[in-house]
Design a protein around this motif. Structure first.
Motif, PDB file in Angstrom:
ATOM      1  N   ARG A  22      21.351 -10.975  21.532  1.00  0.00           N
ATOM      2  CA  ARG A  22      20.444 -11.713  22.409  1.00  0.00           C
ATOM      3  C   ARG A  22      21.264 -12.474  23.463  1.00  0.00           C
ATOM      4  O   ARG A  22      21.769 -13.564  23.197  1.00  0.00           O
ATOM      5  CB  ARG A  22      19.579 -12.682  21.599  1.00  0.00           C
ATOM      6  CG  ARG A  22      18.608 -11.972  20.642  1.00  0.00           C
ATOM      7  CD  ARG A  22      17.773 -12.976  19.863  1.00  0.00           C
ATOM      8  NE  ARG A  22      17.040 -13.883  20.748  1.00  0.00           N
ATOM      9  CZ  ARG A  22      15.875 -13.601  21.321  1.00  0.00           C
ATOM     10  NH1 ARG A  22      15.301 -12.414  21.121  1.00  0.00           N
ATOM     11  NH2 ARG A  22      15.270 -14.484  22.088  1.00  0.00           N
ATOM     12  N   LEU A  24      20.847 -13.711  27.461  1.00  0.00           N
ATOM     13  CA  LEU A  24      19.826 -13.846  28.498  1.00  0.00           C
ATOM     14  C   LEU A  24      20.443 -13.519  29.859  1.00  0.00           C
ATOM     15  O   LEU A  24      21.086 -14.353  30.484  1.00  0.00           O
ATOM     16  CB  LEU A  24      19.226 -15.259  28.493  1.00  0.00           C
ATOM     17  CG  LEU A  24      17.841 -15.404  29.138  1.00  0.00           C
ATOM     18  CD1 LEU A  24      17.209 -16.739  28.784  1.00  0.00           C
ATOM     19  CD2 LEU A  24      17.878 -15.255  30.646  1.00  0.00           C
ATOM     20  N   ILE A  29      16.432 -10.729  28.111  1.00  0.00           N
ATOM     21  CA  ILE A  29      17.275 -10.831  26.924  1.00  0.00           C
ATOM     22  C   ILE A  29      17.642  -9.423  26.452  1.00  0.00           C
ATOM     23  O   ILE A  29      16.768  -8.572  26.267  1.00  0.00           O
ATOM     24  CB  ILE A  29      16.571 -11.621  25.813  1.00  0.00           C
ATOM     25  CG1 ILE A  29      16.405 -13.086  26.242  1.00  0.00           C
ATOM     26  CG2 ILE A  29      17.355 -11.538  24.506  1.00  0.00           C
ATOM     27  CD1 ILE A  29      15.614 -13.933  25.278  1.00  0.00           C
ATOM     28  N   GLU A  63      20.787 -16.482  17.251  1.00  0.00           N
ATOM     29  CA  GLU A  63      21.303 -17.188  18.420  1.00  0.00           C
ATOM     30  C   GLU A  63      21.112 -16.388  19.700  1.00  0.00           C
ATOM     31  O   GLU A  63      21.231 -15.161  19.706  1.00  0.00           O
ATOM     32  CB  GLU A  63      22.788 -17.499  18.235  1.00  0.00           C
ATOM     33  CG  GLU A  63      23.058 -18.499  17.111  1.00  0.00           C
ATOM     34  CD  GLU A  63      24.535 -18.744  16.870  1.00  0.00           C
ATOM     35  OE1 GLU A  63      24.860 -19.789  16.276  1.00  0.00           O
ATOM     36  OE2 GLU A  63      25.369 -17.887  17.253  1.00  0.00           O
ATOM     37  N   THR A  64      20.831 -17.100  20.779  1.00  0.00           N
ATOM     38  CA  THR A  64      20.725 -16.502  22.109  1.00  0.00           C
ATOM     39  C   THR A  64      21.741 -17.175  23.020  1.00  0.00           C
ATOM     40  O   THR A  64      21.852 -18.403  23.042  1.00  0.00           O
ATOM     41  CB  THR A  64      19.312 -16.702  22.698  1.00  0.00           C
ATOM     42  OG1 THR A  64      18.334 -16.172  21.800  1.00  0.00           O
ATOM     43  CG2 THR A  64      19.179 -16.009  24.053  1.00  0.00           C
TER      44      THR A  64
END
Length: 463
Positions: A22, A24, A29, A63-64
């Motif tokens: 993930r 962005l 995403i 987590e992103t």
């Protein structure tokens, strides 16, 4: 990033590689690997391409990786009122909340940033204390028209004025004719005029706020005061051709005339703040002066219309208006809204506050980051901030969108332990923050002081 055959081993090594499912990007995403060299994103490739770095980080599944936030409305207050806040404490709080760039307001420091000497003093104080990047707004007050161009030439990002008493005597308001005169001046170099838009005459005639009842305080700052002042800004911007920006919009009544003005070609941008999007007047206890800000937090129905204004694109961005003070100035003992300082402390919490509300409304994380990073960077003209893309500064936060926490004011990094969000349950945790590819630890101050026009976009190959 591909390399020619026969290149040295170090040619395809990055200072930092972050990889995960993930990330962005400007396309949304996606599973990506990010390669950073010399503080800049140099590669953005599909996950599995095995970029190599001197430091490598693998994101957890929850987590992103997001671009660092840009908060263009922060009152740091140093020098002069460093007991209210300071560059070290404010920028630590920013970093803890995933904010990698702040733009400091020209008040409530002493002196206010209304001439070049004051700007240079502020820069000298900030220089070794900044944990994130810091830029500065200039101030427009009666009598300093001749200082505007020198401030602009020395790198301020624009100018702030008030249309009523600012709360501090060293930053007096402009009347509408003075604002128009300064707007005409600013058109000579296409500078931005930021306006605290509340009409002083309307507020002078409104009921007083004396006492601990929030309803009385709300009545003392009616929507009409905001609406009338915004109409004034629109017309003066229309007549002069100046670029104008409405600060901390709280009255949803103003949205139709803002939209109309834009259709007419008026150069107008608008911000709002987390407190107007997350709090509501109906739930504010009497005496709870931690909620006091100007313009005020309004009713739940108004809040929902502000969210719609964001969706419709009438409101451009969300910024904190972090305006702290010492505890005694909040008059906690008496809870008198007429006496208490008006300002909400939320610099560290903005992303979690907005994400908590946005996800309930079906709004994506991508849209939240646009409002809190890309749009403020565009507003200020920071062309290497606000996006995770090749050629941009490697300013990131690692965000666990589904994690949760309870706000504990004693654990926040800003200087004075007060916020209306104390005890509030929030979604989304900022786990790590990076500035130009280096993780921020709150110990080593690595932030830079930014000047308007210094930063140019350096595009790298997007493989």
């Amino acid at each position: 990033m591909s390399n020619p055959a026969g290149s040295h081993e170090t040619a395809d090594m990055y200072d930092l590689v972050i990889r995960g499912k993930r990330v962005l990007t400007t396309a949304g995403i996606a599973a990506r690997e990010v390669g950073v060299r010399n503080g800049v994103v140099m590669a953005l490739e599909p996950l599995g391409n095995a970029l190599r770095g001197h430091t490598e980080i693998d994101l957890a599944d929850d987590e992103t990786l997001i671009p660092g936030l840009v908060d263009s409305h922060v009152h740091v207050n140093e020098p002069g009122r460093t007991d209210w806040e300071g560059f070290a404490s404010a920028t630590r709080a920013a970093a803890a909340g995933g904010v990698t760039t702040i733009i400091d307001m020209p008040l409530n420091s002493i002196p206010a940033t209304v001439n070049v000497d004051a700007l240079e003093l502020k820069r000298s104080v900030a220089l070794d204390q900044a944990f994130v990047d810091v830029g500065f707004w200039g101030g427009a007050i009666p009598g300093n028209k001749a200082d505007l161009r020198p401030l602009h030439d020395n790198g301020v990002f624009g100018f702030k004025c008030f249309l009523l008493h600012s709360g501090v005597d060293e930053f007096p308001p402009l009347d509408p004719d003075e604002m128009e005169e300064d707007m005409r001046e600013l058109t000579n170099y296409d500078a931005l005029m930021l306006v605290h838009a509340e009409d002083s005459r309307t507020i002078d005639r409104a009921p007083t706020a004396q006492g601990d009842q929030y309803g009385k305080f709300l009545a003392s700052r009616p929507r009409g005061a905001e609406n009338l002042a915004i109409a004034e800004v629109i017309e003066r911007a229309r007549w002069t051709g100046a670029r104008a920006h409405i600060l901390h919009l709280s009255s949803s009544d103003a949205l139709p005339m803002i939209a109309s003005a834009r259709r007419d070609g008026v150069k107008l941008t608008v911000e709002t703040c987390p407190h107007y999007l997350t709090l509501m007047a109906e739930e504010i206890p009497d005496g709870a002066t931690s909620y006091k800000c100007c313009p005020p937090i309004r009713e739940a129905s108004n809040r929902e219309k502000l969210w719609q204004g964001l969706r419709d694109g009438v409101i451009d961005c969300i910024v904190s208006d972090h305006s702290p003070s010492t505890l005694d100035l909040k008059d906690l003992e008496n809870g008198d809204f007429a006496v208490a300082w008006g300002g909400v402390s939320s610099l560290q919490l903005g992303l979690s506050l907005i994400w908590t509300e946005a996800r309930h409304r079906g709004i994506t994380l991508e849209q939240v980051i646009h409002w809190m990073s890309t749009a403020p960077a565009d507003l200020v003209g920071l062309h290497k901030k606000g996006k995770l893309a090749p050629g941009y500064d490697a300013d990131f936060a690692i965000f666990a969108a589904d994690d949760a926490f309870i706000v504990d004011v004693t654990k926040l990094k800003h200087k004075n332990p007060i916020t209306p969000y104390d005890g509030r349950a929030l979604s989304g945790v900022v786990r790590r923050t990076f500035l130009r590819g280096h993780e921020l630890d709150g110990i080593t101050a690595t932030g830079k002081l930014l000047r308007r026009g210094e930063i140019t976009v350096e595009r790298a190959t997007n493989v």
